[in-house]
Motif scaffolding. Structure first.
Motif, PDB file in Angstrom:
ATOM      1  N   UNK A 139       1.203   9.709 -11.697  1.00  9.95           N
ATOM      2  CA  UNK A 139       1.602   8.852 -12.813  1.00  9.95           C
ATOM      3  C   UNK A 139       2.989   8.264 -12.585  1.00  9.95           C
ATOM      4  N   UNK A 140       3.883   9.073 -12.063  1.00  9.73           N
ATOM      5  CA  UNK A 140       5.254   8.599 -11.794  1.00  9.73           C
ATOM      6  C   UNK A 140       5.229   7.432 -10.808  1.00  9.73           C
ATOM      7  N   UNK A 141       4.440   7.576  -9.747  1.00 11.06           N
ATOM      8  CA  UNK A 141       4.330   6.512  -8.741  1.00 11.06           C
ATOM      9  C   UNK A 141       3.719   5.251  -9.345  1.00 11.06           C
ATOM     10  N   UNK A 142       2.631   5.414 -10.105  1.00 11.65           N
ATOM     11  CA  UNK A 142       1.976   4.253 -10.722  1.00 11.65           C
ATOM     12  C   UNK A 142       2.901   3.549 -11.709  1.00 11.65           C
ATOM     13  N   UNK A 143       3.586   4.314 -12.555  1.00 12.84           N
ATOM     14  CA  UNK A 143       4.490   3.720 -13.546  1.00 12.84           C
ATOM     15  C   UNK A 143       5.692   3.045 -12.893  1.00 12.84           C
ATOM     16  N   UNK A 168       0.854  -1.186   0.000  1.00 18.10           N
ATOM     17  CA  UNK A 168       0.000   0.000   0.000  1.00 18.10           C
ATOM     18  C   UNK A 168       0.889   1.234   0.000  1.00 18.10           C
ATOM     19  N   UNK A 169       0.583   2.148  -0.917  1.00 14.37           N
ATOM     20  CA  UNK A 169       1.322   3.398  -1.050  1.00 14.37           C
ATOM     21  C   UNK A 169       0.340   4.536  -0.802  1.00 14.37           C
ATOM     22  N   UNK A 193      -3.345   0.393  -3.490  1.00 14.45           N
ATOM     23  CA  UNK A 193      -2.964  -0.964  -3.100  1.00 14.45           C
ATOM     24  C   UNK A 193      -2.546  -1.731  -4.350  1.00 14.45           C
ATOM     25  N   UNK A 194      -1.353  -2.292  -4.293  1.00 10.45           N
ATOM     26  CA  UNK A 194      -0.773  -3.049  -5.405  1.00 10.45           C
ATOM     27  C   UNK A 194      -0.622  -4.508  -4.980  1.00 10.45           C
TER      28      UNK A 194
END
Length: 88
Positions: free
Chosen positions: A53-57, A33-34, A83-84
């Motif tokens: 976007x930077x975090x997701x990529x 979880x971020x 949550x990933x």
């Protein structure tokens, strides 16, 4: 009748093997979880889409898959909880 019995027995064996393989190879995952916090100025609260976007990529490139996004209120502002998951 013997040919039919043979095929029935053969088919049942295939099903048993297939079911055994499905139960033996259960997938396992890990989760992460971020929390993305906004930039808070005196009068404004800002979310930077480029930072999101930077975090997701970054996490996607590391093999993480986004499975949920939740916004939670914290002291008058909202935080995004990403949550990933990824397979072990």
């Amino acid at each position: 009748m013997l040919l039919f019995d043979f095929f029935e027995m053969f088919w049942n064996q295939i099903l048993i093997v297939d079911l055994n393989l499905k139960f033996m190879h259960k997938k396992k995952f890990e989760y992460k979880t971020v929390v993305l916090k906004p930039k808070v100025n005196f009068w404004t609260v800002e979310y930077d889409p480029n930072e999101m976007d930077k975090t997701l990529n970054q996490h996607g490139n590391e093999g993480w898959e986004l499975v949920s996004v939740e916004s939670r209120e914290h002291m008058g502002t909202y935080l995004f909880h990403y949550t990933f998951k990824r397979e072990l």
